[in-house]
Enzyme design. Structure first.
Site, short mmCIF file in Angstrom:
data_model
loop_
_atom_site.label_atom_id
_atom_site.label_comp_id
_atom_site.label_asym_id
_atom_site.label_seq_id
_atom_site.Cartn_x
_atom_site.Cartn_y
_atom_site.Cartn_z
N GLY A 69 1.01 -1.27 0.10
CA GLY A 69 0.16 0.01 -0.02
C GLY A 69 0.92 1.05 0.07
O GLY A 69 2.02 1.34 0.54
N GLY A 118 0.86 -4.84 0.84
CA GLY A 118 -0.58 -4.88 0.20
C GLY A 118 -0.41 -5.55 -1.35
O GLY A 118 -1.20 -6.26 -1.63
N GLU A 141 6.70 -5.00 7.66
CA GLU A 141 6.19 -3.72 8.55
C GLU A 141 6.78 -3.37 9.92
O GLU A 141 6.57 -2.38 10.08
CB GLU A 141 4.80 -3.85 8.70
CG GLU A 141 3.85 -3.80 7.37
CD GLU A 141 3.93 -5.13 6.23
OE1 GLU A 141 3.50 -4.83 5.11
OE2 GLU A 141 4.44 -6.04 6.74
N ASP A 149 0.11 -6.74 7.91
CA ASP A 149 -1.63 -6.81 7.87
C ASP A 149 -2.09 -7.63 6.53
O ASP A 149 -1.45 -8.45 6.10
CB ASP A 149 -2.31 -5.29 7.65
CG ASP A 149 -1.64 -4.37 6.56
OD1 ASP A 149 -0.35 -4.61 5.98
OD2 ASP A 149 -2.20 -3.37 6.32
#
Length: 358
Positions: A69, A118, A141, A149
């Protein structure tokens, strides 16, 4: 290279296939809010179209399928106090991840180069994942004060020999050989054959047969599989502190390098990620996505998120000032509370009863 006036994401019909091309090569095809909403809409349209029998997703440029992302965009929005825009970003990305997971048609990702964050969410939850010679997967991350995530609360704890916990707590990259052995990838081909795979899949017929026609020998395994015994022994520990102690006691070069890498990561993020792995093994996918949404909304107020993005992506000095500076300072009560329901009670569902709104 892509011109500034070109769309960030391209949609095309090729015979029986719906083809999606991530079109931000200069940004390693990082996923934006607009890309998530557009992709969700195309998938919905093709799912109800009987003439589309499969979906293909790839990235443009050769360097990356999708590097994740657009964290810099999220960081900027959060610092400007644009909470509604931040919320929309996470909802769009996470609803898209959940849609890929429950998609009723074959979903083929052709992965060339980097696939992180992402990008893993766009590919791993689909039915077919084709690695190439430059494939490199990671969930890095914890190195920017965030957490793994896009459904990794569900997926990583289910990998063999605690390898998912290893990936979550280190952010280490996985090559094609290890990815195939772990099930992160399902097939392997040369990137030069990806155009041929698209043409073959567009003709209809068996997807497995088409992918097999373009298959190349599996690459050799890498450190995750080669060090499976050490990873299982060390990363089965009940806490991050104990994992580090076991790595230190092991004393192998792999263990020493792994412990050193972990000690550069945010102690708070390491603790969050370890709790994800502990809880996620018993969660359904929708439950895992909700847990991640709660964490993502709270992460916008974490010191380590803002400091990690500053150090890695903004100033690029790679010298984050983590608070707390070590695991001793991490509050276990605060870690547990991060997984609780959001105080406003306005929580989404990731079961298909809700979609993305622009």
């Amino acid at each position: 290279m892509t011109g500034a006036d070109e769309p960030e994401i391209l949609f095309e019909r090729r015979g029986e296939a719906g083809l999606i091309t991530l079109n931000r090569p200069r940004s390693l095809n990082a996923l934006t809010f607009a890309m998530s909403t557009a992709m969700y809409g195309a998938l919905a349209e093709w799912e109800s179209d009987r003439t589309v029998t499969r979906v293909i997703v790839r990235g443009r440029g050769g360097r990356a399928f999708c590097a994740g992302g657009d964290i810099r965009q999220i960081y900027d929005l959060a610092r400007l106090g644009r909470q509604e825009d931040v919320k929309k970003f996470w909802l769009a990305e996470y609803h898209l991840n959940a849609y890929v997971k429950r998609y009723t048609k074959p979903y083929v990702s052709l992965i060339e180069g980097i696939v992180m964050g992402g990008g893993v969410g766009l590919s791993l939850h689909g039915s077919h994942r084709v690695s190439s010679e430059r494939y490199a997967l990671a969930m890095p991350e914890v190195g920017i004060g965030f957490f793994p995530d896009v459904g990794m609360t569900y997926s990583l704890p289910r990998l063999a020999n605690r390898s998912g916990t290893y990936l979550a707590l280190t952010g280490a990259r996985v090559g094609a050989g290890d990815a195939l052995a772990l099930g992160l990838a399902t097939h392997h081909s040369e990137a030069a054959d990806f155009d041929g795979i698209v043409d073959d899949l567009a003709k209809g017929g068996s997807i497995e047969a088409a992918l097999d026609r373009h298959a190349t020998p599996r690459p050799e395994i890498g450190p995750v599989i080669a060090q499976a015994e050490t990873i299982a022994a060390c990363f089965s520990a009940a806490s991050v502190t104990e994992i580090l102690a076991r790595l230190d006691e092991n004393g192998s070069s792999f263990a020493i390098e792994t412990a050193a890498l972990m000690r550069t990561r945010s102690p708070h993020s390491l603790s969050i990620a370890h709790e994800q792995m502990r809880r996620g093994i018993s969660m359904e996918f929708g439950e895992a996505m909700l847990a991640e949404y709660r964490l993502a909304m709270r992460a916008m107020g974490w010191h380590d998120f803002h400091e990690g993005v500053r150090a890695v992506l903004v100033d690029k000095d790679n010298r984050p000032d983590w608070h707390p500076a070590d695991l001793v300072g991490v509050d276990p009560v605060g870690i547990a509370e991060a997984f609780t329901a959001l105080p406003d009670g306005d929580e989404p569902r990731f079961d298909g009863s809700e979609g993305i709104t622009a």
